[in-house]
Design a protein around this motif. Structure first.
Motif, PDB file in Angstrom:
ATOM      1  N   ALA A   1      21.566  80.734   2.862  1.00  0.00           N
ATOM      2  CA  ALA A   1      20.965  81.809   2.066  1.00  0.00           C
ATOM      3  C   ALA A   1      21.053  81.503   0.576  1.00  0.00           C
ATOM      4  O   ALA A   1      20.107  81.723  -0.177  1.00  0.00           O
ATOM      5  CB  ALA A   1      21.663  83.117   2.371  1.00  0.00           C
ATOM      6  N   GLU A   2      22.213  80.998   0.206  1.00  0.00           N
ATOM      7  CA  GLU A   2      22.434  80.711  -1.213  1.00  0.00           C
ATOM      8  C   GLU A   2      21.430  79.720  -1.746  1.00  0.00           C
ATOM      9  O   GLU A   2      20.915  79.849  -2.855  1.00  0.00           O
ATOM     10  CB  GLU A   2      23.838  80.137  -1.381  1.00  0.00           C
ATOM     11  CG  GLU A   2      24.614  80.760  -2.505  1.00  0.00           C
ATOM     12  CD  GLU A   2      26.078  80.348  -2.430  1.00  0.00           C
ATOM     13  OE1 GLU A   2      26.584  79.853  -3.442  1.00  0.00           O
ATOM     14  OE2 GLU A   2      26.676  80.499  -1.348  1.00  0.00           O
ATOM     15  N   LYS A   3      21.138  78.689  -0.921  1.00  0.00           N
ATOM     16  CA  LYS A   3      20.193  77.657  -1.342  1.00  0.00           C
ATOM     17  C   LYS A   3      18.836  78.265  -1.673  1.00  0.00           C
ATOM     18  O   LYS A   3      18.066  77.721  -2.444  1.00  0.00           O
ATOM     19  CB  LYS A   3      19.974  76.650  -0.197  1.00  0.00           C
ATOM     20  CG  LYS A   3      21.039  75.617  -0.062  1.00  0.00           C
ATOM     21  CD  LYS A   3      20.535  74.441   0.794  1.00  0.00           C
ATOM     22  CE  LYS A   3      21.705  73.773   1.488  1.00  0.00           C
ATOM     23  NZ  LYS A   3      21.572  73.655   2.915  1.00  0.00           N
ATOM     24  N   ARG A   4      18.549  79.403  -1.020  1.00  0.00           N
ATOM     25  CA  ARG A   4      17.226  79.995  -1.184  1.00  0.00           C
ATOM     26  C   ARG A   4      17.264  81.253  -2.034  1.00  0.00           C
ATOM     27  O   ARG A   4      16.288  81.978  -2.125  1.00  0.00           O
ATOM     28  CB  ARG A   4      16.647  80.343   0.200  1.00  0.00           C
ATOM     29  CG  ARG A   4      16.409  79.114   1.048  1.00  0.00           C
ATOM     30  CD  ARG A   4      16.250  79.481   2.524  1.00  0.00           C
ATOM     31  NE  ARG A   4      15.799  78.346   3.309  1.00  0.00           N
ATOM     32  CZ  ARG A   4      16.573  77.362   3.728  1.00  0.00           C
ATOM     33  NH1 ARG A   4      17.868  77.373   3.456  1.00  0.00           N
ATOM     34  NH2 ARG A   4      16.083  76.356   4.439  1.00  0.00           N
ATOM     35  N   GLY A   5      18.394  81.506  -2.662  1.00  0.00           N
ATOM     36  CA  GLY A   5      18.497  82.681  -3.522  1.00  0.00           C
ATOM     37  C   GLY A   5      18.362  83.987  -2.771  1.00  0.00           C
ATOM     38  O   GLY A   5      17.875  84.971  -3.300  1.00  0.00           O
ATOM     39  N   ILE A   6      18.822  84.006  -1.534  1.00  0.00           N
ATOM     40  CA  ILE A   6      18.674  85.211  -0.716  1.00  0.00           C
ATOM     41  C   ILE A   6      20.003  85.954  -0.655  1.00  0.00           C
ATOM     42  O   ILE A   6      21.055  85.353  -0.447  1.00  0.00           O
ATOM     43  CB  ILE A   6      18.236  84.821   0.722  1.00  0.00           C
ATOM     44  CG1 ILE A   6      16.830  84.231   0.679  1.00  0.00           C
ATOM     45  CG2 ILE A   6      18.270  86.026   1.633  1.00  0.00           C
ATOM     46  CD1 ILE A   6      16.386  83.665   2.005  1.00  0.00           C
ATOM     47  N   LEU A   7      19.930  87.274  -0.857  1.00  0.00           N
ATOM     48  CA  LEU A   7      21.133  88.103  -0.785  1.00  0.00           C
ATOM     49  C   LEU A   7      21.105  88.937   0.481  1.00  0.00           C
ATOM     50  O   LEU A   7      20.059  89.132   1.087  1.00  0.00           O
ATOM     51  CB  LEU A   7      21.200  89.033  -2.001  1.00  0.00           C
ATOM     52  CG  LEU A   7      21.244  88.337  -3.360  1.00  0.00           C
ATOM     53  CD1 LEU A   7      21.046  89.353  -4.476  1.00  0.00           C
ATOM     54  CD2 LEU A   7      22.569  87.613  -3.532  1.00  0.00           C
ATOM     55  N   ASP A   8      22.261  89.459   0.839  1.00  0.00           N
ATOM     56  CA  ASP A   8      22.367  90.266   2.047  1.00  0.00           C
ATOM     57  C   ASP A   8      21.392  91.439   2.013  1.00  0.00           C
ATOM     58  O   ASP A   8      21.262  92.118   1.003  1.00  0.00           O
ATOM     59  CB  ASP A   8      23.805  90.790   2.183  1.00  0.00           C
ATOM     60  CG  ASP A   8      24.075  91.349   3.560  1.00  0.00           C
ATOM     61  OD1 ASP A   8      24.956  92.211   3.688  1.00  0.00           O
ATOM     62  OD2 ASP A   8      23.410  90.930   4.517  1.00  0.00           O
TER      63      ASP A   8
END
Lengths: 888, 303, 209
Positions: free
Chosen positions: A785-792
């Motif tokens: 998720a972090e690699k794609r800038g995605i948050l919970d």
């Protein structure tokens, strides 16, 4: 507690003042809160509105295609179920446990009394004979029509299609008996074939190991002897909720150790695992081969015995070059394959690790642990076998079992935990009802689909390639079904394609648009054919893309339903409520359509539903005390027949009709090691000459020519008789465009389907209580998720080669990096503008593709994920129910 | 969390404004000598009393809005044995009663001075008890770390004192300028009142900011739930937090300017009134934000 | 006459299947948004690159378990102490109940209870909560949740008896420490349970609670 943006909260809660004022003014006007008048103690026993009424408990069916079975009952007041309960007919103890229901079964009244249930027959507004505006399927308006109108137009269209195109233009996939009989009488229909749940296990075990369904696992009391459980992708907490999970917890409490191998730290792993070993989906065959290598490589009969050579030599063929089956090439032995003698690639733990993501040291550890522990039960769910090209997987599993000798002995097993309750644990102690007894609709005449004669029913089409040779047999594999109908031809064996042109699809008892791979292509197919009819309880996705929708009754609205529980329970549930509005039974519909087609309805359904139920009841059998055979379970007298109003012969059994109907469930008590103990293949192990396996060699075939021939004969892939690792379609290797240098490709993540507690496949998906209790999650690891800038809880777009899905993501540590998962069965909901599914249907991501033996490959899928820049997705329970026609 | 507790927010602000202004007006009244009491302007203080009483009544009505079953409201006094909420309602009613009574006496010139003084003192005590009870409702809840701190009581009293002083200053400054007589603008009594209240307000503002920051700091050193609350306030609600501090500082600036202009014997009437009311408005907004954060942005211990 | 009725909960066998939640909801006919009994999934874990095979991630310090919680019918219930009307009261048998006719809906009990037990019913305008199925206990039946649990993780009984049978642990993460309200519950911890106040994990299913 959640952290929403301040502004949305302010705007969202701005309604509250209005509501409070309204409440206040209502209070001034005259309170309608019931206060007093109801005795303190009984305020909550039933809802206040019914507190003054008396009701009664009625055993209520839970009929979904679930991996479990629970007993439900409903408290009915004035014809409406107002509360549910579960088994309290007996005192609860391990040797004869109450068959307790789960959250899903207990939500049924919330499910069935829903505003979104189908009430009347409906026609698509812009349909005309021939299809009308077919593009509007899925987005058209619905018009209510009468039953007569519906049945008339359906028959008319069916006759037109039959005359112009013949019976090969009708498609019905596993439509259930009343419809099977109708369509058979009508001249036949195209059906599907393939393995849904068992993946590659069914054919592998039947052919290679001669294992019938009743011999898959040890009985539950015998498993109390097990010291070490290896649960491989097995998550009974979700898939076998109820007795099997309760048993697993009991085994753990009694001192058994548990190792779980799974890409996800599942609910089962959380509860009972002493160790959790992650392994990437679709790579299990590789890991198992790595384990086999460890045993072969390090085995030293003198100082470090890891392999049970006696077992291999006595009970198997094909392990090494000295023990090959007749006519086989000695080079084609398992041992040399694993050592890489001829292909130059030893299947070392290092080799396996590169594929499966588990460190080589752990692979080695697991292999040795299994080999050196006394009583091991290795239980794999069918999930790893629901992978493309996983035909060799069951072969490796069983070979490992044979190598370690953990088969056919008390407390030991190597195999899989089959889904359905009535197939668990061994031969049934109680039989009756839907699955295993012959239909009582037979009036002396066997019905057969003229376009699939000789291949009757679900199991009839398995493991037989002669279906392809017969020009009159029209069966399309489930996986390539939609693609085949799209392009107009299907695979009918090796190097053989057959043209097919379906004009009418008749959906009964299914939600195939949602549940078969290739949903996007399925939608295209549904917009091509002339006529689509769906019979169902709800306007599910399959119904949404139809021309004609017919409302059916659930089992709560029919006279009764007899169904097996696990090995030692039998359930007879009864009618809970009147049929919902104008809904009818499938049998009635078949008769009525048949009449209008010019058929004799009595040839289709010859007796009343009620009589059918009592036929089933009379046919219920219980095992004799000495386990030598079966005898009738239910005592039926002439008085009973008069009172209840059915025909038959009096018989003597163990429980009266009255008592069975009232209680709804019959239990058998057992004792550990009693005469009903079941240890698979024990007879074979005890005396292989006297009790040979049902295979060509009479032994377990590690090298199995018949299995290889079957798969090759299916027409999609070549299979060697050996277990071989084949990089699967949409597996791990396919996430790379350059495997050697590990450069990821267009779809770098592995996606797989979980069975979740929110629903049973796609049934119960629209139940508010369950939507609230279980989010339709999409699980993703923080590293990805972090690699794609995605948050919970961000809205994310999931793309595969075949389709796109929007979801609210749950970022969790519980899943392996590189792997994402979704709960299967969510109803597809295509946004017509963008073509993106907003419902979370996993089959949008899967393609209509068959491999190997034509099994479901739903756990092999490659996707790419990115943050969604458009409008965020609402949670399902925030959306209003799907009501087909809004009424004033 | 969200705006659902707005009736409580309004109630607590209005109640504290009412009690604060009542007490400040009382202090003004007691610090008046005989000669000053005979002027017309003194009578205009009565408007302040009425204002105080009316605001308290509005506050009580607003508090009913947040109840699910307001018809049962009379029962809320029943549990004074253990519930601070009961005590708060009791003191609120007492304060409203005595404030109303005093207002009536003062307005209609009923009763002796001693009687009115007693009435006023009772009202004042009830008001102080009210503010104290209000704070104790929240301090008592051990499971809400952002409430369960002595700073809560301090902050509530500071709000009362702050809003009271600023409200009185604003109202009195209007009175000052409603008179057309130029000489009256130089009236020493009014200048004394305005000076006193604005200095007091500035002191309270200073304390208000200091105490609030100490309160937040205290949360950072508290149990995990307290730390989470602090992180939320400075994080997701950071803009509000910043505005709260900013508004108070702007209010203090305006108050300071007002005081300087006053001391400087300047007569820009409109400017002074604007300053006084703006100071009050900014500080009211700041206290509003502070109260919103107090009610809505909190992390409870447990599940 | 019972002195303090209480729940027993076996965290070592609870699997977060929410059957108890649904059974309770069904029995009390609660609307969406109102669940007297809820199940919380609590845990932690992280993925660390393997020391030798740097491209592989190894799961480290993983644990997770579940807590099913309704009302603790505390010995020192803070909900009762803060209630202005006395609607929230504790019976002789230990059950904490809301008297609908007195409740004013101020929701202070909801703010105070660290177990989330009192819940506001918007339609009725009063607080509602788990009442230990007092009506079922009266006629000799088990509570809805206890009778429903497929894992047999719940029991109801006299607190003293439950303690004799199962010990006296009454606070594991993410439940609060017992000192706040003295909950009447006995818990068998999961092998990897953490005691309240010593937690290193977090709630993994916040949207479902």
């Amino acid at each position: 507690m959640s952290e929403d943006g301040f502004l949305s909260k302010v705007l969202g809660k701005a309604n509250l003042n209005r509501r409070s004022f309204l409440k206040w003014s209502a209070a001034i006007g005259g309170s309608n809160v019931l206060v007093g008048g109801i005795p303190e103690g009984f305020k909550h026993a039933v809802p206040l509105a019914y507190a003054e009424e008396k009701g009664r408990w009625i055993p209520a069916s839970c009929w979904s295609d679930c991996g479990s079975k629970g007993f439900n009952k409903a408290y009915v007041v004035n014809g409406l179920p107002v509360r549910q309960g579960t088994d309290d007919t007996i005192k609860d103890k391990p040797n004869r446990p109450q068959l307790r229901a789960c959250a899903k079964g207990r939500s049924q009244r919330n499910h069935l009394l829903s505003a979104s249930r189908l009430k009347y027959p409906m026609k698509r507004k812009h349909w005309e004979p021939g299809g009308g505006n077919k593009e509007l399927r899925g987005k058209d308006e619905w018009v209510r029509i009468s039953w007569d109108e519906a049945l008339d137009l359906m028959a008319k269209e069916m006759l037109r299609i039959k005359e112009k195109h013949g019976n090969k233009a009708f498609l019905c996939v596993r439509p259930g008996e009343p419809t099977e009989r109708l369509m058979s009488e009508f001249g036949g229909y195209v059906n599907g074939w393939g393995e849904h749940s068992g993946g590659t296990y069914s054919a592998a075990w039947h052919m290679g190991w001669g294992i019938p369904f009743s011999e898959l696992e040890n009985d539950r009391l015998d498993l109390e002897n097990t010291e070490l459980f290896v649960l491989w992708a097995s998550n009974p907490a979700w898939s076998r909720l109820g007795m099997p999970m309760y048993d697993m917890s009991r085994y753990k409490k009694n001192g058994a150790k548990v190792i779980v191998v799974d890409p996800y730290y599942s609910a089962t792993a959380q509860a009972v695992a002493d160790e959790w070993i992650p392994c990437r989906p679709a790579t299990d065959t590789a890991m198992l081969l790595g384990m086999a290598y460890v045993l072969i490589n390090e085995d030293d009969p003198q100082n470090d015995p890891l392999i049970d050579w006696d077992f291999l030599n006595k009970y198997t063929v094909g392990f090494d070059k000295d023990h090959m089956p007749k006519g086989a090439d000695p080079k084609d032995n398992f041992m040399d394959y694993v050592l890489g003698t001829y292909d130059g690639q030893p299947k070392t733990p290092q080799w396996a690790s590169e594929i499966c993501g588990t460190p080589p040291e752990q692979i080695r550890y697991l292999a040795r642990r299994i080999a050196t522990t006394n009583k091991v039960s290795f239980r794999m769910s069918p999930a790893p076998a629901r992978v493309h090209n996983a035909d060799s997987l069951p072969q490796v599993v069983m070979t490992l079992g044979a190598m370690t000798g953990h088969m056919g002995k008390r407390g030991e097993m190597f195999g899989h935990d089959w889904g359905h309750s009535f197939l668990a644990e061994g031969y049934p102690l109680l039989t009756g009802g839907w699955m295993l007894t012959p239909t009582s609709y037979v009036n002396g005449k066997k019905f057969e689909n003229p376009l699939a004669s000789g291949f009757k029913g679900y199991f009839g089409a398995f493991w037989r390639t002669d279906r392809f040779e017969d020009e009159d047999v029209w069966l399309i594999n489930y996986n390539e079904l939609w693609h085949a109908l799209n392009v107009g031809e299907y695979t009918a064996g090796k190097n053989k394609k057959r043209k097919v042109d379906v004009k009418m699809i008749y959906h009964v008892y299914n939600n195939k648009m949602n549940q078969f791979p290739g949903t996007m292509e399925c939608i295209d197919v549904h917009r091509k054919v002339d006529f689509v009819v769906t019979q169902n309880l709800f306007l599910n996705p399959t119904a949404q893309y139809s021309d004609l929708v017919l409302p059916v009754q659930s089992h709560w609205e029919r006279y009764g339903y007899v169904r097996m529980g696990y090995r030692n329970q039998l359930l007879w549930t009864s009618q809970v409520m009147k049929p919902y509005f104008e809904s009818q039974s499938d049998s009635w519909i078949s008769r009525e359509v048949g009449k209008r087609l010019g058929l004799d309805p009595d040839e289709i359904i010859h007796c009343s539903f009620k009589q059918n139920v009592f036929d089933h009841v009379a046919n219920c059998k219980v095992i004799k005390d000495d386990a030598s055979g079966y005898e009738p379970l239910v005592t039926i007298t002439n008085q009973d027949m008069k009172e209840f109003g059915f025909e038959g012969k009096p018989q003597k059994g163990r429980i009266s009709v009255k008592e069975f109907k009232e209680k709804g469930i019959y239990h058998i008590e057992r004792k550990k090691g009693d005469q009903f103990e079941h240890i698979p293949y024990k007879a074979f192990i005890d005396n292989p000459e006297k009790n040979p396996r049902n295979t060509p060699s009479g032994k377990f075939e590690i090298h199995c020519q018949s299995y290889a021939d079957y798969i090759t004969g299916c027409g999609w892939d070549e299979k060697s008789p050996l277990a071989e690792y084949v990089p699967p379609l949409e597996g791990y290797e396919s996430t790379f465009k350059d495997w050697k240098n590990k450069i990821k490709g267009e779809y770098p993540l592995q996606q797989y389907d979980l069975h979740v507690l929110r629903r049973v496949h796609s049934t119960l998906d629209n139940t508010p209580w369950l939507q609230e209790a279980f989010l339709q999650s999409f699980w993703m690891n923080p590293i990805d998720a972090e690699k794609r800038g995605i948050l919970d809880r961000d809205t994310i777009l999931i793309r595969s080669k075949y389709g796109k899905v929007l979801r609210n993501v749950t970022i969790t540590q519980l899943i392996m990096p590189g792997v994402v998962a979704i709960g299967q069965g969510a109803w597809v909901n295509i946004d017509e503008e963008t073509g993106i599914d907003r419902g979370g249907c996993s089959n949008v991501l899967h393609g209509s593709v068959s491999t190997g033996q034509g099994h479901m490959g739903l756990n092999s899928c490659n996707v790419q994920i990115e943050k969604w820049k458009g409008e965020p997705l609402k949670y399902d329970h925030q959306l209003p129910p799907l009501v087909p026609i809004k009424e004033a | 969390m969200g705006f659902q507790d707005w009736p409580l927010m309004i109630f607590s602000l209005l109640a504290q404004l009412a009690t604060g202004s009542f007490v400040v007006l009382g202090i003004v009244r007691f610090s008046t000598n005989q000669k000053e009491r005979e002027t017309d302007y003194y009578r205009l203080l009565d408007r302040g009393w009425i204002g105080s009483f009316v605001i308290m009544v509005i506050a009580l009505i607003v508090s009913l809005i947040h109840l699910g079953s307001p018809l049962n409201a009379p029962l809320t006094i029943l549990n004074i044995g253990s519930a601070w909420l009961s005590r708060e309602i009791l003191f609120g009613l007492l304060f409203a009663f005595f404030a109303g009574l005093f207002t009536l006496f003062q307005w209609q010139r009923i009763g002796s001075r001693k009687l009115r003084d007693t009435c006023f003192v009772l009202g004042g005590l009830a008001g102080i008890a009210l503010v104290y009870s209000m704070s104790m409702i929240y301090r008592y809840v051990e499971t809400q770390p952002s409430w369960n701190t002595p700073w809560t009581t301090v902050m509530f009293f500071l709000t009362a004192g702050l809003l009271g002083n600023l409200a009185v200053a604003a109202v009195v400054s209007t009175n000052f300028l409603s008179s057309g007589d130029k000489t009256k603008t130089q009236d020493p009594w009014y200048r004394k009142v305005l000076r006193g209240t604005s200095i007091a307000a500035l002191v309270f503002i200073g304390l208000d900011v200091l105490v609030y920051l100490l309160y937040i700091l205290g949360l950072f050193y508290g149990v995990p739930a307290a730390q989470e609350t602090a992180k939320l306030i400075l994080g997701s609600f950071g803009i509000l937090f910043s505005l709260r501090i900013l508004f108070v500082l702007v209010g203090s600036m305006l108050g300071g300017l007002f005081l300087i202009r006053l001391l400087g014997n300047q007569n820009q009437k409109n400017l002074l009134v604007s300053m006084a009311y703006s100071a009050f408005a900014f500080v009211l907004a700041a206290e509003g934000i502070s109260r919103f954060l107090f009610y809505s942005v909190k992390v409870r211990i447990g599940i | 006459m019972a002195k303090q009725l209480a729940f027993y909960f076996d965290a070592s066998t609870c699997i977060d299947c929410k059957t108890c939640q649904i059974a309770c909801k069904d029995k009390n006919n609660n609307p969406l948004g109102l669940n007297y009994r809820r199940v919380v999934n609590y845990g932690a874990g992280s993925w660390i690159p393997d020391a030798v095979h740097k491209e592989l991630f190894i799961p480290t310090n993983f644990f997770a378990y579940n807590v099913s919680s309704a009302c603790m019918h505390c010995e020192e219930p803070i909900c009762v102490e803060v209630c202005p009307t006395g609607a929230m009261h504790k019976r002789d048998d230990g059950i904490v109940l809301v008297d609908d006719s007195k409740c004013v809906g101020c929701r202070l009990c909801q703010q105070a209870c660290p177990y989330g037990a009192p819940q506001y019913n918007e339609a009725k305008g009063v607080m509602t909560k788990c009442d230990l199925c007092a009506d079922l206990l009266e006629i000799g039946q088990e509570t809805a949740c206890v009778a429903s649990c497929p894992q047999r993780a719940l029991e109801v009984g006299e607190l003293a008896d439950l303690r004799k049978k199962y010990g006296s642990i009454n606070a594991i993460e993410p439940l609060p420490k017992a000192i706040y309200t003295k909950p009447s519950i006995v818990i068998t911890p999961h092998p990897r349970s953490q005691y309240s106040g010593k937690g290193t994990g977090k709630i993994l299913n916040p949207m479902e609670v």
